[in-house]
Scaffold this motif. Structure first.
Motif, mmCIF file in Angstrom:
data_model
loop_
_atom_site.group_PDB
_atom_site.id
_atom_site.type_symbol
_atom_site.label_atom_id
_atom_site.label_comp_id
_atom_site.label_asym_id
_atom_site.label_seq_id
_atom_site.Cartn_x
_atom_site.Cartn_y
_atom_site.Cartn_z
ATOM 1 N N SER A 1 0.842 -1.184 0.000
ATOM 2 C CA SER A 1 0.000 0.000 0.000
ATOM 3 C C SER A 1 0.878 1.234 0.000
ATOM 4 O O SER A 1 2.049 1.186 0.302
ATOM 5 N N ARG A 2 0.279 2.353 -0.318
ATOM 6 C CA ARG A 2 1.009 3.613 -0.358
ATOM 7 C C ARG A 2 1.322 4.053 1.060
ATOM 8 O O ARG A 2 0.524 3.831 1.970
ATOM 9 N N PRO A 3 2.477 4.685 1.259
ATOM 10 C CA PRO A 3 2.745 5.212 2.598
ATOM 11 C C PRO A 3 1.712 6.293 2.932
ATOM 12 O O PRO A 3 1.389 7.124 2.096
ATOM 13 N N LYS A 4 1.174 6.238 4.150
ATOM 14 C CA LYS A 4 0.207 7.241 4.590
ATOM 15 C C LYS A 4 0.984 8.512 4.893
ATOM 16 O O LYS A 4 1.910 8.499 5.684
ATOM 17 N N ARG A 5 0.620 9.599 4.218
ATOM 18 C CA ARG A 5 1.327 10.848 4.439
ATOM 19 C C ARG A 5 0.321 11.983 4.609
ATOM 20 O O ARG A 5 -0.774 11.926 4.086
ATOM 21 N N GLU A 6 0.789 12.981 5.310
ATOM 22 C CA GLU A 6 -0.006 14.206 5.415
ATOM 23 C C GLU A 6 0.082 14.925 4.068
ATOM 24 O O GLU A 6 1.026 14.758 3.316
ATOM 25 N N GLY A 7 -0.905 15.717 3.775
ATOM 26 C CA GLY A 7 -0.851 16.530 2.580
ATOM 27 C C GLY A 7 -1.446 15.881 1.336
ATOM 28 O O GLY A 7 -1.402 16.456 0.261
ATOM 29 N N ARG A 8 -1.983 14.700 1.456
ATOM 30 C CA ARG A 8 -2.669 14.090 0.321
ATOM 31 C C ARG A 8 -3.924 13.388 0.812
ATOM 32 O O ARG A 8 -4.041 13.048 1.981
ATOM 33 N N LYS A 9 -4.838 13.179 -0.103
ATOM 34 C CA LYS A 9 -6.079 12.497 0.243
ATOM 35 C C LYS A 9 -5.802 11.020 0.479
ATOM 36 O O LYS A 9 -4.964 10.417 -0.176
ATOM 37 N N LEU A 10 -6.543 10.456 1.415
ATOM 38 C CA LEU A 10 -6.472 9.024 1.668
ATOM 39 C C LEU A 10 -7.318 8.335 0.595
ATOM 40 O O LEU A 10 -8.467 8.716 0.369
ATOM 41 N N ARG A 11 -6.767 7.333 -0.065
ATOM 42 C CA ARG A 11 -7.458 6.656 -1.167
ATOM 43 C C ARG A 11 -8.149 5.393 -0.657
ATOM 44 O O ARG A 11 -7.509 4.470 -0.174
ATOM 45 N N ILE A 12 -9.484 5.371 -0.804
ATOM 46 C CA ILE A 12 -10.307 4.211 -0.462
ATOM 47 C C ILE A 12 -10.613 3.499 -1.775
ATOM 48 O O ILE A 12 -11.118 4.112 -2.718
ATOM 49 N N VAL A 13 -10.279 2.211 -1.824
ATOM 50 C CA VAL A 13 -10.525 1.436 -3.044
ATOM 51 C C VAL A 13 -11.471 0.279 -2.738
ATOM 52 O O VAL A 13 -11.520 -0.222 -1.615
ATOM 53 N N ALA A 14 -12.225 -0.109 -3.742
ATOM 54 C CA ALA A 14 -13.135 -1.248 -3.646
ATOM 55 C C ALA A 14 -13.105 -1.961 -4.984
ATOM 56 O O ALA A 14 -12.808 -1.356 -6.022
ATOM 57 N N SER A 15 -13.411 -3.257 -4.947
ATOM 58 C CA SER A 15 -13.428 -4.031 -6.191
ATOM 59 C C SER A 15 -14.434 -5.161 -6.064
ATOM 60 O O SER A 15 -14.817 -5.544 -4.961
ATOM 61 N N SER A 16 -14.839 -5.670 -7.214
ATOM 62 C CA SER A 16 -15.726 -6.823 -7.233
ATOM 63 C C SER A 16 -15.557 -7.524 -8.565
ATOM 64 O O SER A 16 -15.382 -6.872 -9.598
ATOM 65 N N HIS A 17 -15.623 -8.827 -8.522
ATOM 66 C CA HIS A 17 -15.573 -9.603 -9.755
ATOM 67 C C HIS A 17 -16.996 -9.924 -10.224
ATOM 68 O O HIS A 17 -17.167 -10.600 -11.222
ATOM 69 N N SER A 18 -17.996 -9.451 -9.490
ATOM 70 C CA SER A 18 -19.389 -9.792 -9.757
ATOM 71 C C SER A 18 -20.260 -8.545 -9.665
ATOM 72 O O SER A 18 -19.956 -7.625 -8.918
ATOM 73 N N GLY A 19 -21.348 -8.562 -10.399
ATOM 74 C CA GLY A 19 -22.311 -7.478 -10.316
ATOM 75 C C GLY A 19 -23.490 -7.798 -9.410
ATOM 76 O O GLY A 19 -24.497 -7.100 -9.428
ATOM 77 N N ASN A 20 -23.373 -8.838 -8.587
ATOM 78 C CA ASN A 20 -24.451 -9.236 -7.685
ATOM 79 C C ASN A 20 -24.784 -8.097 -6.720
ATOM 80 O O ASN A 20 -23.888 -7.486 -6.146
ATOM 81 N N GLN A 21 -26.072 -7.827 -6.516
ATOM 82 C CA GLN A 21 -26.500 -6.719 -5.651
ATOM 83 C C GLN A 21 -25.991 -6.849 -4.219
ATOM 84 O O GLN A 21 -25.826 -5.860 -3.523
ATOM 85 N N ARG A 22 -25.753 -8.077 -3.740
ATOM 86 C CA ARG A 22 -25.264 -8.255 -2.368
ATOM 87 C C ARG A 22 -23.829 -7.769 -2.190
ATOM 88 O O ARG A 22 -23.315 -7.756 -1.084
ATOM 89 N N LYS A 23 -23.193 -7.352 -3.268
ATOM 90 C CA LYS A 23 -21.821 -6.842 -3.178
ATOM 91 C C LYS A 23 -21.772 -5.442 -2.578
ATOM 92 O O LYS A 23 -20.709 -4.904 -2.346
ATOM 93 N N GLY A 24 -22.934 -4.845 -2.325
ATOM 94 C CA GLY A 24 -22.976 -3.566 -1.616
ATOM 95 C C GLY A 24 -22.855 -2.333 -2.490
ATOM 96 O O GLY A 24 -22.388 -1.286 -2.031
ATOM 97 N N PHE A 25 -23.309 -2.410 -3.723
ATOM 98 C CA PHE A 25 -23.216 -1.260 -4.618
ATOM 99 C C PHE A 25 -24.038 -0.084 -4.106
ATOM 100 O O PHE A 25 -23.632 1.068 -4.257
#
Length: 185
Positions: free
Chosen positions: A1-25
């Motif tokens: 992961s990227r080093p956490k630093r002051e002065g930049r936005k924290l990046r939240i990422v999500a992924s899914s291999h499926s389009g199933n509604q239970r994936k929390g879209f």
């Protein structure tokens, strides 16, 4: 992961291999409308239903190959796992293998998989944002708690469960009259 630093936005990422509604879209779209985009970025990569659309600062990327997904995960600071009723999330395992602490929806196996390497939230709403703040406030501790089991560890645990199942099956089949006599009471 990227080093956490002051002065930049924290990046939240999500992924899914499926389009199933239970994936929390729906939860991702809610977060896209309520997240403080002066502090955070929110990116999603993968398969999704047609009604999953970008809201506010949510960036939706097409799923590419496995290497691109791994690069995408490594570009993040926090992995967001909003799926519900997930028995064992490959995506969460992949994110943790890339060094990301996890913000996860409770009510599935995420908590067992993540342990202290993340923070759970009960449902969409202010509690989700509070859980994110708790994760970020203790980021280094959560990141340090990441544990990705080896295939040997997984196999040993699986075999342990299977031995217990076979033992219980044998016990039940060995004493069927006790089972039937106690159920008639």
């Amino acid at each position: 992961s990227r080093p956490k630093r002051e002065g930049r936005k924290l990046r939240i990422v999500a992924s899914s291999h499926s389009g199933n509604q239970r994936k929390g879209f729906d939860t991702m779209m809610w977060l896209g409308q309520h997240l403080d985009f002066d502090k955070y970025e929110l990116l999603f990569m993968g398969g999704h239903p047609d009604d999953f659309v970008s809201k506010s600062g949510l960036q939706i990327l097409k799923e590419l190959g496995s290497e691109a997904v791994a690069d995408f995960l490594r570009s993040g600071d926090v992995y967001f796992a909003p799926s519900r009723f997930e028995p064992a999330s490959n995506a969460v395992s992949e994110a943790m293998a890339c060094g990301l602490p996890v913000l996860y929806q409770e009510g599935s196996s995420h908590g067992d998989l993540v342990g202290k390497a993340g923070v759970g939230f009960a449902s969409t709403g202010p509690g989700l944002l509070e859980a994110l703040e708790r994760l970020v406030s203790n980021y280094d501790e959560h990141a340090a708690a990441i544990y990705v089991p080896s295939m040997k560890d997984i196999t040993v645990k699986y075999l342990s469960v299977m031995r217990w199942c076979f033992f219980m099956r044998h016990l039940m089949l060995e004493n069927p009259e006790e089972e039937s006599s106690s159920s008639g009471d």
